[in-house]
Design an enzyme around this catalytic site. Structure first.
Site, PDB file in Angstrom:
ATOM      1  N   THR A 138       2.032   7.017   0.244  1.00  0.00           N
ATOM      2  CA  THR A 138       1.035   5.982  -0.057  1.00  0.00           C
ATOM      3  C   THR A 138       0.881   5.822  -1.559  1.00  0.00           C
ATOM      4  O   THR A 138       1.239   6.732  -2.323  1.00  0.00           O
ATOM      5  CB  THR A 138      -0.332   6.372   0.551  1.00  0.00           C
ATOM      6  OG1 THR A 138      -1.266   5.318   0.342  1.00  0.00           O
ATOM      7  CG2 THR A 138      -0.881   7.633  -0.089  1.00  0.00           C
ATOM      8  N   SER A 189       0.808  -1.215   0.000  1.00  0.00           N
ATOM      9  CA  SER A 189       0.000   0.000   0.000  1.00  0.00           C
ATOM     10  C   SER A 189       0.846   1.272   0.000  1.00  0.00           C
ATOM     11  O   SER A 189       0.332   2.380   0.003  1.00  0.00           O
ATOM     12  CB  SER A 189      -0.944   0.000   1.202  1.00  0.00           C
ATOM     13  OG  SER A 189      -0.201  -0.107   2.391  1.00  0.00           O
ATOM     14  N   THR A 201      -1.277   3.665   4.123  1.00  0.00           N
ATOM     15  CA  THR A 201      -0.377   4.804   4.294  1.00  0.00           C
ATOM     16  C   THR A 201       0.664   4.514   5.357  1.00  0.00           C
ATOM     17  O   THR A 201       0.343   3.933   6.377  1.00  0.00           O
ATOM     18  CB  THR A 201      -1.142   6.052   4.821  1.00  0.00           C
ATOM     19  OG1 THR A 201      -2.328   6.219   4.065  1.00  0.00           O
ATOM     20  CG2 THR A 201      -0.313   7.301   4.704  1.00  0.00           C
ATOM     21  N   ARG A 203      -7.761  10.408  -8.507  1.00  0.00           N
ATOM     22  CA  ARG A 203      -8.173  10.519  -7.106  1.00  0.00           C
ATOM     23  C   ARG A 203      -6.973  10.829  -6.222  1.00  0.00           C
ATOM     24  O   ARG A 203      -5.911  10.240  -6.349  1.00  0.00           O
ATOM     25  CB  ARG A 203      -8.821   9.207  -6.658  1.00  0.00           C
ATOM     26  CG  ARG A 203      -9.249   9.172  -5.189  1.00  0.00           C
ATOM     27  CD  ARG A 203      -8.203   8.511  -4.295  1.00  0.00           C
ATOM     28  NE  ARG A 203      -8.724   8.280  -2.932  1.00  0.00           N
ATOM     29  CZ  ARG A 203      -7.983   7.878  -1.909  1.00  0.00           C
ATOM     30  NH1 ARG A 203      -6.697   7.649  -2.072  1.00  0.00           N
ATOM     31  NH2 ARG A 203      -8.521   7.693  -0.721  1.00  0.00           N
ATOM     32  N   THR A 242      -4.240   7.423   9.001  1.00  0.00           N
ATOM     33  CA  THR A 242      -4.219   6.344   8.019  1.00  0.00           C
ATOM     34  C   THR A 242      -5.621   5.753   7.945  1.00  0.00           C
ATOM     35  O   THR A 242      -6.367   5.795   8.924  1.00  0.00           O
ATOM     36  CB  THR A 242      -3.188   5.259   8.409  1.00  0.00           C
ATOM     37  OG1 THR A 242      -3.157   4.244   7.395  1.00  0.00           O
ATOM     38  CG2 THR A 242      -3.503   4.604   9.743  1.00  0.00           C
ATOM     39  N   GLY A 243      -5.979   5.231   6.783  1.00  0.00           N
ATOM     40  CA  GLY A 243      -7.301   4.634   6.654  1.00  0.00           C
ATOM     41  C   GLY A 243      -8.033   5.143   5.439  1.00  0.00           C
ATOM     42  O   GLY A 243      -7.419   5.431   4.414  1.00  0.00           O
TER      43      GLY A 243
END
Length: 339
Positions: A217, A65, A199, A227, A250-251
């Site tokens: 990320t 990721s 991330t 995006r 993060t998330g």
């Protein structure tokens, strides 16, 4: 019992005499933590530590990721987002939708050091990177290509479209707006799992209390091309202020960025809120609007106190993060229960 109690009290005293320098980063990305800590031990600056620590994850492709060869977008391409922030000057360097250059946080630092801008995006950011001496490389790998073809074979699920034709929950695009718009209830449950996070966020506080932060990320997997998530946005992905502290998130960036959680956490700490509580308050604030969002925040203040918090959803009940400080013999993985 008494000697044990004494040890516990001594530990508590040692912990409350919170000590610096400090490196804290999201997830159990140990090598990133070790690299950042080593940079500080060798006399590097807080910014050097953030750049090299996050850069380590770009090289290691942390969890697929971060860095090249992961999270292909809808057209099968891997693009990178990163930022770095200097809490002494409040300068920020950021890049997003960066293509063909592997060291995204390195490019972000060059934006900060060699331009009067804050944020460069897309192919133009790549051209800037090449001017700054970064090699132009392919970010696609066999792994990212196979992830992309598997996704196509599964009718392009999951994806990030809504209210379009054809039905995005059943088939691939190209999608367009329907003639007659009927809005369906948005499914807020995040399709990401703990093995699919997105991330590295890092906060470094030097011995004198100077704060730097950064993120890197490759964004949400199967994202719509173009995006940009929370990671490269100052105050969302991370924030550093040497008069208060630093934070990183993060998330699910599409949801989290709307609340500037890193900025908000630093402001809570400025008011004297304990870092753990500051993180929890930020998570609770987002949850009012998106109860099922996937996300976590790390927080540290200028005395070296730190904490973390995460939103509890099925499959994500604990958040792992790394801490390095003189109180620990080595960079150490820590765990917090989600709220």
């Amino acid at each position: 019992v008494a000697p044990l109690l004494l040890v516990v009290l001594q530990l508590a005293a040692a912990a409350s005499a919170a000590s610096l320098p400090l490196v804290i980063n999201t997830w159990a990305f140990r090598k990133a933590a070790e690299t950042a800590w080593r940079v500080l031990q060798l006399g590097g600056s807080e910014l050097d530590a953030v750049e090299r620590g996050c850069g380590q994850c770009e090289i290691d492709q942390c969890d697929g990721s971060v860095g090249y060869g992961g999270s292909p977008d809808e057209s099968g391409e891997t693009t990178l987002d990163a930022m770095i922030m200097d809490g002494n000057t409040m300068e920020v360097g950021a890049v997003a939708d960066l293509r063909h250059v592997k060291n995204a946080i390195g490019v972000a630092r060059k934006v900060m050091e060699y331009t009067k801008h804050t944020f460069l995006v897309g192919e133009s950011a790549s051209l800037f990177a090449v001017r700054m001496g970064f090699p132009y490389e392919d970010l696609t790998t066999q792994k990212s290509l196979s992830m992309y073809s598997e996704w196509l074979n599964e009718s392009c699920q999951p994806n990030y479209w809504k209210n379009v034709v054809p039905d995005s929950s059943k088939s691939c695009g190209p999608y367009k707006r329907p003639e007659k718009v009927t809005y369906e209830e948005e499914k807020t449950f995040s399709q990401r799992s703990v093995h699919n996070h997105d991330t590295i966020g890092m906060v470094v506080i030097g011995g004198s209390g100077s704060v730097a932060s950064g993120t890197s990320t490759n964004g949400a997997i199967h994202k719509i091309p173009g995006r940009v998530g929370d990671s490269p946005i100052a105050g969302a992905g991370s924030y550093a202020d040497s008069t208060a502290g630093g934070a990183a998130a993060t998330g699910d960036g599409d949801v989290m960025m709307r609340f500037l959680p890193s900025y908000q956490a630093v402001e809570y700490m400025r008011m004297g809120t304990d870092p753990t509580v500051a993180c929890q308050k930020v998570i609770s604030r987002i949850r009012k609007y998106a109860p099922k969002f996937f996300g976590a925040v790390i927080c540290a203040n200028t005395t070296g106190s730190y904490g973390a918090a995460c939103n509890k959803i099925p499959g994500f009940t604990q958040f792992h993060f790394m801490v390095s400080s003189p109180l620990l013999s080595q960079p150490t993985e820590q765990v917090v229960d989600c709220i």
